[in-house]
Design a protein around this motif. Structure first.
Motif, PDB file in Angstrom:
ATOM      1  N   SER A   1      74.659  29.550  65.980  1.00  0.00           N
ATOM      2  CA  SER A   1      74.850  28.161  65.582  1.00  0.00           C
ATOM      3  C   SER A   1      73.938  27.241  66.376  1.00  0.00           C
ATOM      4  O   SER A   1      73.557  27.543  67.510  1.00  0.00           O
ATOM      5  CB  SER A   1      76.311  27.751  65.787  1.00  0.00           C
ATOM      6  N   LYS A   2      73.595  26.121  65.800  1.00  0.00           N
ATOM      7  CA  LYS A   2      72.761  25.138  66.476  1.00  0.00           C
ATOM      8  C   LYS A   2      73.581  24.461  67.582  1.00  0.00           C
ATOM      9  O   LYS A   2      74.759  24.210  67.415  1.00  0.00           O
ATOM     10  CB  LYS A   2      72.284  24.092  65.477  1.00  0.00           C
TER      11      LYS A   2
ATOM     12  N   GLU B   1      74.133  19.008  65.941  1.00  0.00           N
ATOM     13  CA  GLU B   1      73.766  18.554  64.607  1.00  0.00           C
ATOM     14  C   GLU B   1      74.031  17.054  64.519  1.00  0.00           C
ATOM     15  O   GLU B   1      74.995  16.553  65.097  1.00  0.00           O
ATOM     16  CB  GLU B   1      74.573  19.273  63.523  1.00  0.00           C
TER      17      GLU B   1
ATOM     18  N   LYS C   1      74.737  14.062  61.780  1.00  0.00           N
ATOM     19  CA  LYS C   1      75.084  13.800  60.397  1.00  0.00           C
ATOM     20  C   LYS C   1      75.472  12.335  60.232  1.00  0.00           C
ATOM     21  O   LYS C   1      75.897  11.676  61.191  1.00  0.00           O
ATOM     22  CB  LYS C   1      76.254  14.683  59.948  1.00  0.00           C
TER      23      LYS C   1
END
Length: 252
Positions: free
Chosen positions: A7-8, A11, A13
């Motif tokens: 997983s990053k 993030e 958004k």
């Protein structure tokens, strides 16, 4: 490879955050504290830790320099969390940012707007009236968000740019927010905030009015002593009349 490893680490958004607009007409902390006590009845959880934008557009900041840390501390005692300032002069931006607040750039200070306003252009020469006006263009009706399930305590639902329609019960501790009007075809027992972006024409309708708090365009009314007896658990509407919130029966 595990999910955690693949997983990053971060993030970004787009997220919609609703903030209460706190329109100040003075930056005197003592006067503001007295006004807040009168407004909230001294209840420390009146605003339930809402984000707040401090709007100082109506303040004469040439006469007094705001004590930003004192203002932040003051509003936090009433469960309002300042996150930005609107209407401050550019010379104050550095001090505001140093306190951890953002600059709301949606509106410039009125003093600067007046100074920057161009001189009015000369009136254009009159032109002949058109022979026939074009036919009006139909405007599509705004959409609405529809919620068919009960809204539980701790839930917050925001209808951005439209009305909110709820066909199930809204429990105590739940919160409904809409830029337009709010319609609840069931008991409304939580908090309902219509006209969240300033629409004073928005309204709140409930099949059974049992709300804890209602708001139209940022003007609040709470019901610590309960809904008026003649309206409690009855079909009712909430509307804004000047600076006053009215709760009215919708029965014929």
């Amino acid at each position: 490879m595990s999910k955690a490893q693949s997983s990053k680490p971060i993030e970004i958004k787009i997220s919609t955050v609703v903030a209460v607009a706190v329109i100040l007409r003075t930056v005197d902390a003592g006067a503001l504290d007295a006004a807040m006590k009168s407004m909230t009845g001294g209840a420390p959880d009146y605003f339930d830790n809402e984000f707040a934008v401090l709007d100082v557009s109506d303040c004469d900041l040439s006469a007094a320099t705001p004590d930003w840390p004192a203002l932040i501390s003051l509003f936090k005692t009433y469960s309002l969390n300042p996150v930005a300032v609107r209407g401050a002069q550019s010379g104050q931006h550095e001090a505001i940012v140093a306190c951890g607040l953002s600059i709301d750039t949606l509106a410039r200070p009125r003093q600067e707007e007046a100074a920057a306003a161009p001189a009015p252009a000369p009136a254009p020469a009159p032109v002949p009236a058109p022979v026939a006006a074009p036919a009006p263009v139909a405007v599509a009706a705004s959409s609405a968000m529809i919620v068919d399930t009960p809204v539980r305590a701790g839930q917050r639902i925001y209808a951005r740019g439209c009305d909110l329609i709820v066909t199930a019960i809204v429990n105590n501790g739940a919160e409904l927010i809409a830029d337009g009007s709010i319609h609840v075809y069931a008991p409304l027992r939580g908090r309902a905030l219509a006209g969240a972006t300033g629409n004073a024409e928005a309204r709140i309708f409930a099949l059974s009015m049992e709300a804890e708090l209602v708001s139209i365009a940022g003007v609040y009314r709470t019901f610590e002593s309960g809904i008026p007896k003649e309206l409690a658990k009855q079909p009712a509407q909430v509307r804004l009349a000047g600076d006053r919130i009215d709760v009215l029966s919708v029965r014929a």
